[in-house]
Design a protein around this motif. Structure first.
Motif, short mmCIF file in Angstrom:
data_model
loop_
_atom_site.label_atom_id
_atom_site.label_comp_id
_atom_site.label_asym_id
_atom_site.label_seq_id
_atom_site.Cartn_x
_atom_site.Cartn_y
_atom_site.Cartn_z
N HIS A 62 0.74 -1.40 0.19
CA HIS A 62 0.05 0.11 0.04
C HIS A 62 0.75 1.30 0.12
CE1 HIS A 62 0.93 -0.43 4.25
NE2 HIS A 62 0.25 0.53 4.64
N HIS A 64 1.25 3.99 2.02
CA HIS A 64 1.57 4.61 3.34
C HIS A 64 3.04 4.68 3.24
CE1 HIS A 64 -2.21 3.81 5.84
NE2 HIS A 64 -1.94 5.23 5.27
N HIS A 67 5.94 1.98 3.69
CA HIS A 67 5.97 0.83 2.75
C HIS A 67 6.60 0.98 1.31
CE1 HIS A 67 3.96 -1.90 5.67
NE2 HIS A 67 3.66 -0.48 6.17
N HIS A 142 -7.20 -2.00 5.84
CA HIS A 142 -6.27 -0.92 6.19
C HIS A 142 -7.25 0.36 6.09
CE1 HIS A 142 -2.74 0.45 8.16
NE2 HIS A 142 -2.16 0.87 7.04
N ASP A 213 -0.37 -3.99 5.79
CA ASP A 213 -0.91 -3.61 7.14
C ASP A 213 -2.36 -4.10 7.17
OD1 ASP A 213 1.30 -2.58 7.51
OD2 ASP A 213 0.73 -0.51 7.68
N HIS A 249 -5.01 -1.79 12.53
CA HIS A 249 -3.83 -2.70 12.50
C HIS A 249 -4.24 -3.83 13.40
CE1 HIS A 249 -0.47 -0.69 10.46
NE2 HIS A 249 -0.98 0.49 11.22
ZN ZN Z 1 -0.10 1.53 6.72
#
Ligand code: ZN
Length: 314
Positions: A62, A64, A67, A142, A213, A249
Motif C-alpha cells: 500500500h 503509506h 512501505h 487498512h 498492514d 492494525h
Molecule cells: Zn499502513
C-alpha cells in the motif's frame, strides 16, 4: 530449493534504532522478489549481500510511506547501474502517478523497461504466474487500499522410484514424463502398471503469505489454508487493542488466531510499533494461541525447505 526470506526491515511507521520500515526479500524457485520497500531498503540489501540486479519483481502492499518510500531511490540506482532487464512492480494504482511525477520533476531517466501492474481489485486473484510460481493478492482491511500477497510454488512432478521402475522392463525412458505427470502405464494387452507402484509423492509445494498492514480479518484464513509461512503484522499488543482498532492494525494475538485458523506452518510477526521497547512480549502473546512463532528482525534470514523452518543471522 525452498524459501529464503531476508528481513530488511520490520518496524512500523518510524524507523528506530537497529530496525527499518517494512521490506523483505523473498527467494522462491530462483526468483528474487522484493516485498515492500520502506526507507533504507537499499542499505539493508547491501548489508545482506544481495545483488540488486537479481531483483526482477517488486510487490508493494500500500502507499503509506513506510512501505514504499525506498522505491524511487532503488529505481534510480538501477538506472545508475545501467540495468537493462525489465522490472515488474505490482502495487496499488496510485503508484504509477507518484513515480511519473518524481521522474518528471527530478529528471530521472530509466535505462530499463518499468512494467507497473496497477491493482484495484477487492477480490483475491492470480496476478502473476510463470512455470514455477503463482502469486495472488490478498485484499486487506487498512486505512487506504491495501493488499497482502500469497506466493506459491506450483505443484511439482511425481518422483520416479527407480528400483520399482526397473521391475517393469516394458517401461521405456520415453514413458517417464507420463509417469511423472501421474498417469498409469498401460501394457499392450490393456493391463495397467499403476502409477503409485512406480512413483512417489513429490514434496508439498511451499508457500509464503505476506499480510501487512491490516485490521484483524479472520476470513483471510480461507485463502491461507496450510500456508508454509504466514507473515502477519502485529503493530500492537492486546493491552492496546483500542489503538489497533483506531488505526486499522492488528495485535499479536489476532495474528496468531489467524495463523491457527489457517493451519500455517510458522507465524512470523513484524511491523512493531515504536512504543514497545521489548518485542519479546509479541512472541509470548502470540504463543498463547499458536506455535511456532518467530519475530521478524532486520538482518535475519528465514529458511524453509520441506523440513522445519530455521531462522538465523547469516
Ligand atoms: Zn499502513
Amino acid at each position: 530449493m525452498g524459501i529464503g526470506l531476508t528481513i530488511l526491515g520490520s518496524a512500523s511507521a518510524i524507523p528506530i534504532h537497529q530496525n527499518f520500515p517494512t521490506a523483505q526479500l523473498l527467494q522462491l524457485c530462483g526468483r528474487y522478489i522484493l516485498i515492500d520497500c520502506g526507507e533504507g531498503t537499499q542499505l539493508q540489501l547491501i548489508r545482506a549481500g544481495v545483488k540488486f540486479s537479481k531483483i526482477d519483481q517488486v510487490y508493494i502492499s500500500h502507499l503509506h510511506g513506510d512501505h514504499f518510500f525506498g522505491l524511487p531511490g532503488l529505481l534510480a540506482s538501477f538506472e545508475l547501474m545501467q540495468r537493462k532487464r525489465p522490472l515488474q512492480i505490482f502495487a496499488p494504482k496510485g503508484l504509477e502517478a507518484i513515480l511519473k511525477a518524481i521522474r518528471r520533476e527530478s529528471g530521472m531517466r530509466l535505462s530499463y523497461p518499468l512494467q507497473i501492474a496497477a491493482l484495484t481489485t477487492n477480490a483475491s486473484e492470480v496476478i502473476y504466474a510463470d512455470d514455477k510460481i503463482e502469486v495472488k493478492n490478498l485484499p486487506l482491511d487498512h486505512r487506504i487500499y491495501t493488499n497482502g500477497y500469497l506466493f506459491e510454488e506450483k505443484p511439482k512432478l511425481r518422483k520416479l522410484d527407480r528400483a520399482a521402475v526397473e521391475k517393469y522392463p516394458e517401461i521405456q525412458i520415453s514413458d517417464y514424463p507420463n509417469l511423472k505427470n501421474g498417469c498409469d502405464f498401460i501394457r499392450k494387452d490393456g493391463t495397467r502398471i499403476k502409477n503409485e507402484w512406480v512413483t512417489r509423492d513429490p514434496p508439498n509445494p511451499l508457500s509464503y503469505a505476506f499480510c501487512s498492514d491490516t485490521a484483524y480479518k479472520p476470513e483471510l484464513a480461507d485463502l491461507l489454508q496450510n500456508v508454509s509461512v504466514l507473515y502477519h503484522e502485529a503493530t500492537f499488543l492486546e493491552a492496546d487493542a483500542h489503538l489497533a482498532r483506531q488505526t486499522k492494525h492488528s495485535t499479536a494475538a489476532e495474528a496468531a488466531r489467524l495463523a491457527r485458523a489457517s493451519h500455517a506452518g510458522l507465524l512470523l510477526l513484524g511491523h512493531f510499533s515504536a512504543r514497545y521497547r521489548d518485542c519479546s512480549a509479541f512472541k509470548r502473546e502470540a504463543e498463547t494461541h499458536f506455535e511456532p512463532v518467530r519475530l521478524a528482525k532486520a538482518g535475519e534470514v528465514l529458511k524453509v525447505d520441506s523440513g522445519k523452518p530455521k531462522m538465523a543471522i547469516p
